[in-house]
Scaffold this motif. Structure first.
Motif, PDB file in Angstrom:
ATOM      1  N   PRO A  40       0.826  -1.209   0.000  1.00  0.00           N
ATOM      2  CA  PRO A  40       0.000   0.000   0.000  1.00  0.00           C
ATOM      3  C   PRO A  40       0.861   1.260   0.000  1.00  0.00           C
ATOM      4  N   LEU A  41       0.216   2.386  -0.265  1.00  0.00           N
ATOM      5  CA  LEU A  41       0.922   3.660  -0.171  1.00  0.00           C
ATOM      6  C   LEU A  41       1.318   3.897   1.279  1.00  0.00           C
ATOM      7  N   PRO A  42       2.457   4.534   1.508  1.00  0.00           N
ATOM      8  CA  PRO A  42       2.871   4.799   2.883  1.00  0.00           C
ATOM      9  C   PRO A  42       1.856   5.694   3.606  1.00  0.00           C
ATOM     10  N   PHE A  43       1.610   5.385   4.854  1.00  0.00           N
ATOM     11  CA  PHE A  43       0.624   6.112   5.643  1.00  0.00           C
ATOM     12  C   PHE A  43       0.921   7.615   5.718  1.00  0.00           C
ATOM     13  N   PRO A  44       2.180   8.053   5.964  1.00  0.00           N
ATOM     14  CA  PRO A  44       2.434   9.505   6.011  1.00  0.00           C
ATOM     15  C   PRO A  44       2.116  10.204   4.690  1.00  0.00           C
TER      16      PRO A  44
END
Length: 133
Positions: A40-44
């Motif tokens: 997934p895309l990084p949370f930040p």
């Protein structure tokens, strides 16, 4: 391959090689799709994007009023800009995970079932007869 060596089903080597190449290419594309689903895309990054979208949503009306003199057109321009960016964000969120049970997800189980049916068709006795001219 086994029937080719016994001359039951003779296929020219370039055609057989191409068939194996297409199957290998399909597996590469499958693994590429699984990479997208698993990483997934990084949370930040996602949180920063959301904050920037909210800041854009809050600042756009003030900047548009200075650019357009008519209040109605300022509202229309603001709505269009904000709507397009939020819509693109929603589309990106759907594309981030193409597998699942959502309406917009790929029907992975159905696609796998169809592929299995096509592969089973290849091993039926009726499809292993050599054509005669």
């Amino acid at each position: 391959v086994e029937t080719s060596s016994r001359n039951l089903f003779s296929v020219a080597p370039p055609i057989l090689t191409r068939a194996f190449q297409e199957m290998a290419g399909g597996m590469v594309r499958y693994h590429d799709a699984m990479k997208i689903a698993r990483i997934p895309l990084p949370f930040p990054y996602v949180q920063t994007l959301e904050v920037l979208l909210v800041l854009h949503w809050l600042s756009t009306p003030f900047l548009t009023v200075m650019w357009v003199r008519n209040a109605v057109w300022a509202g229309v321009c603001t709505f269009v800009q904000v709507f397009v960016l939020w819509a693109l964000n929603s589309i990106a969120a759907e594309l981030e995970n193409p597998f699942g049970e959502d309406v917009n997800d790929l029907p992975a189980q159905q696609m796998q079932h169809e592929m299995n049916q096509r592969l089973l068709l290849l091993i039926r006795p009726s499809t292993q007869r050599t054509a005669r001219l």
